[in-house]
Structures are given as C-alpha cells and as structure tokens.
Design a protein around this motif. Structure first.
Motif, PDB file in Angstrom:
ATOM      1  N   MET A  52       0.834  -1.201   0.000  1.00  0.00           N
ATOM      2  CA  MET A  52       0.000   0.000   0.000  1.00  0.00           C
ATOM      3  C   MET A  52       0.868   1.251   0.000  1.00  0.00           C
ATOM      4  SD  MET A  52      -2.847  -1.249   2.775  1.00  0.00           S
ATOM      5  CE  MET A  52      -3.818   0.256   2.762  1.00  0.00           C
ATOM      6  N   TYR A  53       0.519   2.186  -0.854  1.00  0.00           N
ATOM      7  CA  TYR A  53       1.170   3.488  -0.895  1.00  0.00           C
ATOM      8  C   TYR A  53       0.184   4.527  -0.358  1.00  0.00           C
ATOM      9  CZ  TYR A  53       4.661   1.514  -4.123  1.00  0.00           C
ATOM     10  OH  TYR A  53       5.653   0.766  -4.715  1.00  0.00           O
ATOM     11  N   PHE A  54       0.638   5.331   0.598  1.00  0.00           N
ATOM     12  CA  PHE A  54      -0.217   6.365   1.181  1.00  0.00           C
ATOM     13  C   PHE A  54       0.186   7.730   0.640  1.00  0.00           C
ATOM     14  CE2 PHE A  54      -0.952   2.854   3.965  1.00  0.00           C
ATOM     15  CZ  PHE A  54      -2.224   3.036   4.466  1.00  0.00           C
ATOM     16  N   ILE A  55      -0.796   8.466   0.129  1.00  0.00           N
ATOM     17  CA  ILE A  55      -0.567   9.808  -0.407  1.00  0.00           C
ATOM     18  C   ILE A  55      -1.388  10.793   0.417  1.00  0.00           C
ATOM     19  CG2 ILE A  55      -0.606  11.271  -2.454  1.00  0.00           C
ATOM     20  CD1 ILE A  55      -0.716   8.715  -4.156  1.00  0.00           C
ATOM     21  N   PHE A  56      -0.701  11.593   1.241  1.00  0.00           N
ATOM     22  CA  PHE A  56      -1.364  12.597   2.065  1.00  0.00           C
ATOM     23  C   PHE A  56      -1.478  13.899   1.272  1.00  0.00           C
ATOM     24  CE2 PHE A  56       0.336   9.564   5.027  1.00  0.00           C
ATOM     25  CZ  PHE A  56      -0.573   9.523   6.075  1.00  0.00           C
ATOM     26  N   PHE A  57      -2.608  14.583   1.421  1.00  0.00           N
ATOM     27  CA  PHE A  57      -2.807  15.881   0.785  1.00  0.00           C
ATOM     28  C   PHE A  57      -2.969  16.929   1.875  1.00  0.00           C
ATOM     29  CE2 PHE A  57      -3.854  12.879  -2.483  1.00  0.00           C
ATOM     30  CZ  PHE A  57      -3.473  13.476  -3.671  1.00  0.00           C
ATOM     31  N   PHE A  82      -0.376  20.106  11.015  1.00  0.00           N
ATOM     32  CA  PHE A  82       0.722  19.372  10.403  1.00  0.00           C
ATOM     33  C   PHE A  82       2.014  20.177  10.372  1.00  0.00           C
ATOM     34  CE2 PHE A  82      -3.182  17.529   8.917  1.00  0.00           C
ATOM     35  CZ  PHE A  82      -2.930  16.172   8.996  1.00  0.00           C
ATOM     36  N   ALA A  83       1.911  21.495  10.488  1.00  0.00           N
ATOM     37  CA  ALA A  83       3.108  22.341  10.431  1.00  0.00           C
ATOM     38  C   ALA A  83       3.727  22.562  11.804  1.00  0.00           C
ATOM     39  CB  ALA A  83       2.770  23.686   9.800  1.00  0.00           C
ATOM     40  N   TYR A  84       2.902  22.577  12.866  1.00  0.00           N
ATOM     41  CA  TYR A  84       3.417  23.010  14.172  1.00  0.00           C
ATOM     42  C   TYR A  84       3.124  22.068  15.327  1.00  0.00           C
ATOM     43  CZ  TYR A  84       3.199  27.217  11.299  1.00  0.00           C
ATOM     44  OH  TYR A  84       3.303  28.105  10.268  1.00  0.00           O
ATOM     45  N   ARG A  85       2.238  21.120  15.142  1.00  0.00           N
ATOM     46  CA  ARG A  85       1.849  20.263  16.259  1.00  0.00           C
ATOM     47  C   ARG A  85       2.247  18.808  16.003  1.00  0.00           C
ATOM     48  NH1 ARG A  85      -1.772  22.400  19.822  1.00  0.00           N
ATOM     49  NH2 ARG A  85      -2.564  20.323  20.341  1.00  0.00           N
ATOM     50  N   ASP A  86       2.530  18.101  17.089  1.00  0.00           N
ATOM     51  CA  ASP A  86       2.927  16.700  16.983  1.00  0.00           C
ATOM     52  C   ASP A  86       1.800  15.810  16.484  1.00  0.00           C
ATOM     53  OD1 ASP A  86       5.555  16.245  17.358  1.00  0.00           O
ATOM     54  OD2 ASP A  86       5.428  15.725  19.478  1.00  0.00           O
ATOM     55  N   THR A  87       0.552  16.252  16.689  1.00  0.00           N
ATOM     56  CA  THR A  87      -0.585  15.400  16.335  1.00  0.00           C
ATOM     57  C   THR A  87      -0.595  15.030  14.855  1.00  0.00           C
ATOM     58  OG1 THR A  87      -1.875  17.454  16.242  1.00  0.00           O
ATOM     59  CG2 THR A  87      -2.144  16.079  18.200  1.00  0.00           C
ATOM     60  N   GLY A  88      -0.237  15.973  13.990  1.00  0.00           N
ATOM     61  CA  GLY A  88      -0.216  15.693  12.557  1.00  0.00           C
ATOM     62  C   GLY A  88       0.779  14.600  12.221  1.00  0.00           C
ATOM     63  N   ARG A  89       1.973  14.684  12.783  1.00  0.00           N
ATOM     64  CA  ARG A  89       2.994  13.669  12.526  1.00  0.00           C
ATOM     65  C   ARG A  89       2.572  12.324  13.107  1.00  0.00           C
ATOM     66  NH1 ARG A  89       6.842  11.695  15.643  1.00  0.00           N
ATOM     67  NH2 ARG A  89       6.503  13.305  17.223  1.00  0.00           N
ATOM     68  N   LEU A  90       2.001  12.346  14.309  1.00  0.00           N
ATOM     69  CA  LEU A  90       1.612  11.094  14.958  1.00  0.00           C
ATOM     70  C   LEU A  90       0.496  10.385  14.188  1.00  0.00           C
ATOM     71  CD1 LEU A  90       1.691  12.226  18.698  1.00  0.00           C
ATOM     72  CD2 LEU A  90       3.294  10.681  17.557  1.00  0.00           C
ATOM     73  N   ILE A  91      -0.493  11.156  13.739  1.00  0.00           N
ATOM     74  CA  ILE A  91      -1.619  10.519  13.060  1.00  0.00           C
ATOM     75  C   ILE A  91      -1.217  10.041  11.662  1.00  0.00           C
ATOM     76  CG2 ILE A  91      -2.685  12.547  11.936  1.00  0.00           C
ATOM     77  CD1 ILE A  91      -5.386  11.392  12.982  1.00  0.00           C
ATOM     78  N   SER A  92      -0.315  10.767  10.991  1.00  0.00           N
ATOM     79  CA  SER A  92       0.152  10.301   9.681  1.00  0.00           C
ATOM     80  C   SER A  92       0.987   9.028   9.833  1.00  0.00           C
ATOM     81  CB  SER A  92       0.955  11.389   8.968  1.00  0.00           C
ATOM     82  OG  SER A  92       2.084  11.773   9.716  1.00  0.00           O
ATOM     83  N   SER A  93       1.784   8.955  10.898  1.00  0.00           N
ATOM     84  CA  SER A  93       2.570   7.747  11.159  1.00  0.00           C
ATOM     85  C   SER A  93       1.661   6.572  11.500  1.00  0.00           C
ATOM     86  CB  SER A  93       3.556   7.990  12.303  1.00  0.00           C
ATOM     87  OG  SER A  93       4.498   8.980  11.963  1.00  0.00           O
ATOM     88  N   LEU A  94       0.605   6.856  12.269  1.00  0.00           N
ATOM     89  CA  LEU A  94      -0.358   5.811  12.634  1.00  0.00           C
ATOM     90  C   LEU A  94      -1.016   5.231  11.395  1.00  0.00           C
ATOM     91  CD1 LEU A  94      -2.224   4.321  14.735  1.00  0.00           C
ATOM     92  CD2 LEU A  94      -3.729   6.332  14.578  1.00  0.00           C
ATOM     93  N   ILE A  95      -1.405   6.094  10.483  1.00  0.00           N
ATOM     94  CA  ILE A  95      -2.134   5.659   9.286  1.00  0.00           C
ATOM     95  C   ILE A  95      -1.224   4.891   8.321  1.00  0.00           C
ATOM     96  CG2 ILE A  95      -3.233   6.511   7.176  1.00  0.00           C
ATOM     97  CD1 ILE A  95      -4.493   8.698   8.923  1.00  0.00           C
ATOM     98  N   ALA A  96      -0.059   5.432   8.040  1.00  0.00           N
ATOM     99  CA  ALA A  96       0.819   4.810   7.049  1.00  0.00           C
ATOM    100  C   ALA A  96       1.533   3.576   7.590  1.00  0.00           C
ATOM    101  CB  ALA A  96       1.845   5.824   6.547  1.00  0.00           C
ATOM    102  N   GLY A  97       1.818   3.571   8.885  1.00  0.00           N
ATOM    103  CA  GLY A  97       2.519   2.435   9.462  1.00  0.00           C
ATOM    104  C   GLY A  97       3.872   2.226   8.801  1.00  0.00           C
TER     105      GLY A  97
END
Length: 254
Positions: free
Chosen positions: A1-6, A110-125
């Motif tokens: 699976m390839y994940f493409i975030f927008f 996604f620019a300033y908070r850890d939540t964006g990085r954490l949730i993108s990591s959770l989704i893409a695995g």
C-alpha cells in the motif's frame, strides 16, 4: 500500500483533488481507497473507505466543551489519537494499492503540532508514504505569498518527515502569463527581483529556499485534470522509483 497525504491551507482544494485524483487513478485501472481525516467536514464529494467522523465529530466536541471551531478541531484530532488501536485496525483492513488521505484545512496541525505527525505515522505504518502539499494558485501568484507558501511547505516537510511533492492547485484560474511567471520563480534571481526591496536576511532566506527545492511546484487543475499525469509521475518516482504499481492483476509474473 502506498499512502498519499494531501495537505495545504484552507481553501487550497484538498478535498476536491482527492476526489478527482482518485477518479484519475481508477481510470488508469489502479486500485484506490480514500481516507477522510477532517472531523469538521460537512459534505464530501466522495465516499471514504475510512472516515474519522465515525470516531470523532468536531461539531459535537465544540458543543460539548464550549470551544471555538479551531480549538474543537485540535481537540478532536487529539481524541482521534486516543482511539489509535481501533483506527489502526480499521485502516489495516483497507485493501488498495493507493490510499489517498484528505486532511483538515487547519494546516497548523501538520506544520506546528505533533498530532499531525503522529496521526500520519499511525495511518501509514510501515508502508511507503508521500505528502502532496497544495499551494493555492490564488495566493501563489504574488511573489511574497509564494515565498510564504514555500516556507510553510518546508515546515510541514520537516515536521512530518515524509518525502514531499509541491503542487500549484487550481492552476486553471491562472492566466498563461501568471503561470509562466510563477514557473520562472524557480530561478532565484527572478523571484528576488519580483520581491522588490528586501533586507539581507530575507534575501539569503529566499535564495536558500529556492535553491533547495527538489523540484518546482507542479501546476494542476482538479477541474480539467491538467497536470495529473505529471503529479502521478512525480508521486511514483518518490514511492516506487518511477515504476507503476505492480499487482497480481496487472503483472502475471507475480
């Protein structure tokens, strides 16, 4: 699976491009799924395979805790992370080669908070992922706004720690002259000239940003599908070294 975030600023056209790029990939006989990560969106032009609103609704959060719209979205995303196990299990059940992820308009997540990085990591695995950052053409046609968007793009790339492709969205709204002008800004001297009088710090900053761009933003239009071939090629180069995704269906040798 390839994940493409927008990702991108509010109004840059993330939801629309997710829908249209999904249709484009389906027309190319690709296997595609979509994820909605915006707990505040009211209507979607596509039916997501995973919808964060099934777990958290920003409007309910706003009413329950008496919050403003921006704060309620931040709290909602924090609440989403508290359900990480359930969410990961549901996402792992998605069977598609490409998964397009539609993100909230509040780009600061996604620019300033850890939540964006954490949730993108959770989704893409452990899967490969790329972030497509949308630069709104209405803003980008002015030199100082263009530089500001590049700074924001750099902040998101640094924060998410993902390969990134910059896209000039809604390119159909630009005149041919405006589009050519923006393309010319890939050359450091041209953008500096168009910025007018700037101090030495700003000069060095702009020069560094432009010189370190992996590639200029790709002009695209979700109305005409202009630029989608180029976007797909760039995404493929990042995710698979330029090779089209091979599956049992389209490659009998697998």
């Amino acid at each position: 699976m390839y994940f493409i975030f927008f990702t991108g600023t509010a109004g840059a056209g993330k939801t629309t491009i997710v829908k249209e790029f999904r249709d484009y990939l389906i027309d190319q006989e690709m296997d595609v799924a979509t994820i909605n990560l915006d707990p505040a969106v009211e209507n979607l032009p596509y039916t997501p395979d995973f919808d964060v609103r099934d777990y958290v609704d920003a409007f309910e959060v706003m009413q329950r805790y008496q919050l403003g719209p921006n704060t309620s979205l931040i709290v909602s995303i924090d609440l989403v992370l508290s359900k990480a196990g359930e969410i990961k299990k549901e996402i792992d059940e998605i069977e598609a080669n490409y998964v397009l992820v539609d993100t909230p308009g509040q780009v600061e997540l996604f620019a300033y908070r850890d939540t964006g990085r954490l949730i993108s990591s959770l989704i893409a695995g452990e899967n490969r992922a790329v972030n497509v950052f949308l630069m709104d053409s209405f803003l980008a046609k002015e030199a100082r706004s263009y530089v500001s968007l590049l700074l924001l793009s750099s902040a998101i790339k640094f924060r998410l720690n993902l390969p990134q492709v910059n896209v000039l969205s809604k390119a159909d709204l630009l005149s041919e002259k405006e589009l050519e002008n923006i393309k010319s800004w890939g050359e450091g001297e041209k953008i500096v000239d168009d910025l007018g009088t700037i101090d030495e710090y700003s000069f060095e900053l702009v020069k560094t940003i432009v010189e370190n761009l992996d590639s200029p933003p790709i002009p695209v239009s979700s109305v005409t599908d202009f630029g989608f071939d180029e976007l797909y090629a760039e995404v493929q180069k990042v995710l698979a070294g330029g090779e089209d995704y091979l599956t049992e269906e389209n490659n009998p040798r697998i």
